[in-house]
Write an enzyme that holds these catalytic residues in place. Structure first.
Site, PDB file in Angstrom:
ATOM      1  N   SER A   1      35.871  50.008  32.513  1.00 52.59           N
ATOM      2  CA  SER A   1      35.627  50.288  33.939  1.00 52.59           C
ATOM      3  C   SER A   1      35.617  51.801  34.091  1.00 52.59           C
ATOM      4  O   SER A   1      36.128  52.523  33.217  1.00 52.59           O
ATOM      5  CB  SER A   1      36.786  49.706  34.762  1.00 52.59           C
TER       6      SER A   1
ATOM      7  N   TYR B   1      45.761  47.952  36.378  1.00 53.16           N
ATOM      8  CA  TYR B   1      44.331  47.892  36.018  1.00 53.16           C
ATOM      9  C   TYR B   1      43.903  49.186  35.333  1.00 53.16           C
ATOM     10  O   TYR B   1      43.227  49.159  34.295  1.00 53.16           O
ATOM     11  CB  TYR B   1      43.529  47.662  37.303  1.00 53.16           C
TER      12      TYR B   1
HETATM   13  P1  NAD Z   1      34.823  38.008  38.141  1.00 55.17           P
HETATM   14  O1  NAD Z   1      36.067  37.660  38.866  1.00 55.17           O
HETATM   15  O2  NAD Z   1      33.488  37.675  38.725  1.00 55.17           O
HETATM   16  O3  NAD Z   1      34.836  37.386  36.670  1.00 55.17           O
HETATM   17  C1  NAD Z   1      35.985  37.380  35.885  1.00 55.17           C
HETATM   18  C2  NAD Z   1      35.818  36.345  34.803  1.00 55.17           C
HETATM   19  O4  NAD Z   1      37.014  36.325  34.018  1.00 55.17           O
HETATM   20  C3  NAD Z   1      35.628  34.926  35.346  1.00 55.17           C
HETATM   21  O5  NAD Z   1      34.754  34.216  34.495  1.00 55.17           O
HETATM   22  C4  NAD Z   1      37.043  34.356  35.263  1.00 55.17           C
HETATM   23  O6  NAD Z   1      37.068  32.931  35.192  1.00 55.17           O
HETATM   24  C5  NAD Z   1      37.497  35.001  33.976  1.00 55.17           C
HETATM   25  N1  NAD Z   1      38.947  35.010  33.820  1.00 55.17           N
HETATM   26  C6  NAD Z   1      39.899  35.475  34.655  1.00 55.17           C
HETATM   27  N2  NAD Z   1      41.112  35.284  34.127  1.00 55.17           N
HETATM   28  C7  NAD Z   1      40.923  34.692  32.918  1.00 55.17           C
HETATM   29  C8  NAD Z   1      41.798  34.234  31.904  1.00 55.17           C
HETATM   30  N3  NAD Z   1      43.129  34.329  32.010  1.00 55.17           N
HETATM   31  N4  NAD Z   1      41.245  33.663  30.802  1.00 55.17           N
HETATM   32  C9  NAD Z   1      39.905  33.508  30.683  1.00 55.17           C
HETATM   33  N5  NAD Z   1      39.039  33.934  31.629  1.00 55.17           N
HETATM   34  C10 NAD Z   1      39.551  34.504  32.723  1.00 55.17           C
HETATM   35  O7  NAD Z   1      34.965  39.557  37.846  1.00 55.17           O
HETATM   36  P2  NAD Z   1      33.930  40.675  37.324  1.00 55.17           P
HETATM   37  O8  NAD Z   1      33.853  41.693  38.394  1.00 55.17           O
HETATM   38  O9  NAD Z   1      32.709  40.073  36.770  1.00 55.17           O
HETATM   39  O10 NAD Z   1      34.802  41.301  36.161  1.00 55.17           O
HETATM   40  C11 NAD Z   1      34.478  41.201  34.794  1.00 55.17           C
HETATM   41  C12 NAD Z   1      35.027  42.410  34.063  1.00 55.17           C
HETATM   42  O11 NAD Z   1      34.400  43.586  34.569  1.00 55.17           O
HETATM   43  C13 NAD Z   1      36.529  42.609  34.247  1.00 55.17           C
HETATM   44  O12 NAD Z   1      37.098  43.039  33.022  1.00 55.17           O
HETATM   45  C14 NAD Z   1      36.591  43.707  35.277  1.00 55.17           C
HETATM   46  O13 NAD Z   1      37.765  44.462  35.177  1.00 55.17           O
HETATM   47  C15 NAD Z   1      35.371  44.535  34.902  1.00 55.17           C
HETATM   48  N6  NAD Z   1      34.878  45.417  35.945  1.00 55.17           N
HETATM   49  C16 NAD Z   1      34.464  44.930  37.144  1.00 55.17           C
HETATM   50  C17 NAD Z   1      34.002  45.813  38.096  1.00 55.17           C
HETATM   51  C18 NAD Z   1      33.515  45.363  39.442  1.00 55.17           C
HETATM   52  O14 NAD Z   1      33.251  46.221  40.293  1.00 55.17           O
HETATM   53  N7  NAD Z   1      33.329  44.094  39.692  1.00 55.17           N
HETATM   54  C19 NAD Z   1      33.967  47.182  37.841  1.00 55.17           C
HETATM   55  C20 NAD Z   1      34.412  47.637  36.599  1.00 55.17           C
HETATM   56  C21 NAD Z   1      34.858  46.746  35.661  1.00 55.17           C
END
Ligand code: NAD
Length: 256
Positions: free
Chosen positions: A138, A151
Site C-alpha cells: 500500500s 496497517y
Molecule cells: P477487500 O475487502 O475488497 O478484499 C479483501 C479480500 O481479503 C477479500 O477477498 C476477503 O475475503 C479477504 N480476506 C480478508 N480476511 C481474510 C482472511 N483472514 N483470510 C483469507 N482472506 C481474507 O479489500 P481490498 O481493498 O481489495 O484489499 C486487498 C489488499 O489491497 C489488502 O491487502 C489491502 O490492504 C490492499 N490495499 C487496498 C487499498 C484500497 O484502497 N482499497 C489500498 C492499498 C492497499
C-alpha cells in the site's frame, strides 16, 4: 503469456485480489482463488475468461490453513508459479484506543500470512528457476497516516519482506516485488467512506471527494483493473530484472 502457469491470489473473492486474478487469467494462467464471502460469483468470472479455476478457503491468519492451501494448489495444478499476497483487512483508531485483537489480526493477515505463503511457495519456484511473488502492500508501506498504526506497520513490513525475498533470489528467475496502491474503491475503503459520511453528516459522494482530497492529487481512485495490469507486467519477460521494488499506483499520493 501465462499459459501453463498457475497463480494463487490470496484474498481474491473481492476487490483488488479479484482484479489481479482476472488480469492473470486473461493471460492464460490457472487461478487459485482464496478469501471469504461469495465464492461462486468470482469463480464464474474467472471461468468466463476460459481459465482453469480452483478455490481454497484458508483463513490467512492461520498458518496451518495456509499450508493446506499451498498443498491443495500444488495437488490441483502441479505447482504455484505466481504468488500474489493480497489478503488484507483494516481497522482505524488512535493507538491508545486500538483494540489489541485488531492489531494482532492485522499483523497476522496483512503481514505474517505473506511470510508463510512465500516460504511455502519458494522451493518449487527455485526448482523451476522461474517464479513471481507479488505482494500487495500500500502507499501505507511507504508513508504513514494517523489512526492506522497496525496497517502502516504491517505494510511497511510487507515492503521489507519484499526486498529480502528479492535479494535472497536475485541470481535466479524468481522475482519479488510490491504493489503500493493509493485509494481503491473496494469494500475495504467503502467502509471508510461510510464512516466519514456518517461522522461529518455528508453524502457518500462528498465523503469520497473528501477522502481523495486529503491524499490523492489526481482526485481519482486507482482501479483493480489498473493494478491487475501492473501485476501482469511484473510477470512479463520485460520485468525479469525488476527486483524488490515497491511500485506505487496512487494518483501522486507519495509524490507530495
Ligand atoms: P477487500 O475487502 O475488497 O478484499 C479483501 C479480500 O481479503 C477479500 O477477498 C476477503 O475475503 C479477504 N480476506 C480478508 N480476511 C481474510 C482472511 N483472514 N483470510 C483469507 N482472506 C481474507 O479489500 P481490498 O481493498 O481489495 O484489499 C486487498 C489488499 O489491497 C489488502 O491487502 C489491502 O490492504 C490492499 N490495499 C487496498 C487499498 C484500497 O484502497 N482499497 C489500498 C492499498 C492497499
Amino acid at each position: 503469456m501465462l499459459a501453463n502457469k498457475t497463480a494463487l491470489v490470496t484474498g481474491s473473492t473481492s476487490g483488488i485480489g479479484l482484479g489481479i486474478a482476472k488480469a492473470l487469467a486473461r493471460q492464460g494462467a490457472n487461478i487459485v482463488l482464496n478469501g471469504f464471502g461469495d465464492v461462486e460469483g468470482p469463480k464464474a468470472e474467472i471461468a468466463a475468461l476460459r481459465a482453469k479455476v480452483a478455490y481454497h478457503g484458508a483463513d490467512m491468519s492461520k498458518p496451518e490453513e495456509i499450508e493446506a492451501m499451498m498443498a491443495f494448489a500444488a495437488a490441483e495444478f502441479g505447482q504455484v508459479d505466481i504468488l500474489v499476497n493480497n489478503a488484507g483487512i483494516q481497522h482505524v483508531a488512535r493507538i491508545e484506543n486500538f483494540p489489541v485483537d485488531r492489531w494482532d489480526a492485522i499483523i497476522a493477515i496483512n503481514l505474517t500470512s505473506a511470510f508463510h505463503a512465500t516460504r511455502l511457495a519458494l522451493p518449487a519456484m527455485q526448482a523451476a528457476n522461474w517464479g513471481r511473488i507479488i505482494n500487495v502492500a500500500s502507499v501505507h508501506g511507504l508513508v504513514g497516516s494517523a489512526e492506522k498504526s497496525a496497517y502502516v506497520a504491517a505494510k511497511h513490513g510487507v515492503v521489507g519482506l519484499t526486498k529480502v525475498t528479492a535479494l535472497e533470489n536475485a541470481t535466479s528467475g524468481v522475482t519479488c516485488n510490491a504493489i503500493c496502491p493509493g485509494w481503491v474503491l473496494t469494500p475495504l475503503v467503502q467502509k471508510q467512506v461510510d464512516a466519514k459520511a456518517a461522522a461529518l453528516g455528508v453524502s457518500n459522494d462528498d465523503a469520497k471527494k473528501l477522502l481523495l482530497g486529503e491524499k490523492e492529487p489526481s482526485m481519482q481512485f486507482t482501479t483493480p483493473e489498473e493494478l491487475g495490469e501492473l501485476a501482469v507486467f511484473f510477470c512479463s519477460p520485460a520485468a525479469a530484472n525488476v527486483r524488490g521494488v515497491a511500485w506505487n499506483m496512487d494518483g501522486g499520493w507519495v509524490a507530495q
